[in-house]
Design a protein around this motif. Sequence first.
Motif, PDB file in Angstrom:
ATOM      1  N   LYS A   1     -15.947  -4.798  -4.745  1.00 29.25           N
ATOM      2  CA  LYS A   1     -16.560  -5.404  -5.737  1.00 29.25           C
ATOM      3  C   LYS A   1     -15.115  -5.616  -6.553  1.00 29.25           C
ATOM      4  O   LYS A   1     -14.846  -6.516  -7.238  1.00 29.25           O
ATOM      5  N   LEU A   2     -14.347  -4.432  -6.535  1.00 35.07           N
ATOM      6  CA  LEU A   2     -13.082  -4.753  -6.909  1.00 35.07           C
ATOM      7  C   LEU A   2     -12.069  -5.713  -6.453  1.00 35.07           C
ATOM      8  O   LEU A   2     -11.396  -6.333  -7.225  1.00 35.07           O
ATOM      9  N   ASP A   3     -12.234  -6.021  -5.210  1.00 36.04           N
ATOM     10  CA  ASP A   3     -11.562  -6.974  -4.510  1.00 36.04           C
ATOM     11  C   ASP A   3     -12.470  -7.556  -3.239  1.00 36.04           C
ATOM     12  O   ASP A   3     -12.516  -6.954  -2.300  1.00 36.04           O
ATOM     13  N   ALA A   4     -12.886  -8.773  -3.355  1.00 35.91           N
ATOM     14  CA  ALA A   4     -13.717  -9.396  -2.383  1.00 35.91           C
ATOM     15  C   ALA A   4     -12.893  -9.349  -1.090  1.00 35.91           C
ATOM     16  O   ALA A   4     -13.439  -9.266   0.015  1.00 35.91           O
ATOM     17  N   ALA A   5     -11.368  -9.585  -1.121  1.00 36.47           N
ATOM     18  CA  ALA A   5     -10.703  -9.583  -0.040  1.00 36.47           C
ATOM     19  C   ALA A   5     -10.412  -8.181   0.607  1.00 36.47           C
ATOM     20  O   ALA A   5      -9.634  -8.389   1.726  1.00 36.47           O
ATOM     21  N   PHE A   6     -10.801  -7.147  -0.025  1.00 30.93           N
ATOM     22  CA  PHE A   6     -10.372  -5.859   0.500  1.00 30.93           C
ATOM     23  C   PHE A   6     -10.762  -5.845   2.230  1.00 30.93           C
ATOM     24  O   PHE A   6     -11.910  -6.170   2.483  1.00 30.93           O
TER      25      PHE A   6
ATOM     26  N   ARG B   1       0.860  -1.280   0.111  1.00 24.88           N
ATOM     27  CA  ARG B   1      -0.196   0.143   0.148  1.00 24.88           C
ATOM     28  C   ARG B   1       0.886   1.243   0.254  1.00 24.88           C
ATOM     29  O   ARG B   1       0.378   2.285  -0.606  1.00 24.88           O
TER      30      ARG B   1
ATOM     31  N   LYS C   1     -19.347  -5.324   4.174  1.00 26.21           N
ATOM     32  CA  LYS C   1     -18.572  -6.375   4.045  1.00 26.21           C
ATOM     33  C   LYS C   1     -19.539  -7.562   4.502  1.00 26.21           C
ATOM     34  O   LYS C   1     -19.532  -8.716   3.631  1.00 26.21           O
TER      35      LYS C   1
ATOM     36  N   LEU D   1      -8.012   0.741  -4.709  1.00 25.59           N
ATOM     37  CA  LEU D   1      -8.391   0.355  -3.407  1.00 25.59           C
ATOM     38  C   LEU D   1      -8.071   1.364  -2.353  1.00 25.59           C
ATOM     39  O   LEU D   1      -9.032   1.821  -1.657  1.00 25.59           O
TER      40      LEU D   1
ATOM     41  N   LYS E   1      -4.699  -1.615  -9.413  1.00 27.50           N
ATOM     42  CA  LYS E   1      -5.813  -2.107  -8.338  1.00 27.50           C
ATOM     43  C   LYS E   1      -5.477  -1.541  -7.032  1.00 27.50           C
ATOM     44  O   LYS E   1      -6.171  -1.317  -6.197  1.00 27.50           O
ATOM     45  N   ALA E   2      -4.199  -2.039  -6.520  1.00 27.61           N
ATOM     46  CA  ALA E   2      -3.900  -1.403  -5.285  1.00 27.61           C
ATOM     47  C   ALA E   2      -4.000   0.120  -4.997  1.00 27.61           C
ATOM     48  O   ALA E   2      -4.281   0.722  -4.174  1.00 27.61           O
TER      49      ALA E   2
END
Length: 143
Positions: A115-120, A44, A140, A87, A83-84
């Motif tokens: 939606k972009l990353d379910a693990a966010f 990050r 979440k 996010l 993506k990072a």
Amino acid sequence: MTRYRALTLLAGLLGAALAAGCANPMFAGGAPASNQARGVSADREGAAAASPGLKEGIALYDNGDYNGAIKRLGGADVATGPKAVQLEALKYTAFSYCVTSRQSLCRQQFDKALKLDAAFDLDPGEHGHPLWGPVFVKAKKSK
């Protein structure tokens, strides 16, 4: 040590701890502590370093210019980045909306991030924030 003295010492320590907590902007409704203090992961940190727009948006947020942060973090150079970067931009945009009492817009940003990353997920120090913590938990759970 007498019981009175022990209670006095305990009260003093409790007061100091509470005062330190109130001085922490993470719990005062403002900007979170610095990335180093929050233990933000190296990837990050790399995202912010790789995107001047993200870095500028976070700086605006840290300085209390939440509307400026929202505008900068929504810029095309950030929104179409890796993506990072996206996010982190969505997270700080959500924070900016939450601290300006726009919870539905805050929630929308968290929904986009998930939606972009379910693990966010938020960093450990960000979860308990009274403004965006509950909004994130609801987002979440709905995914």
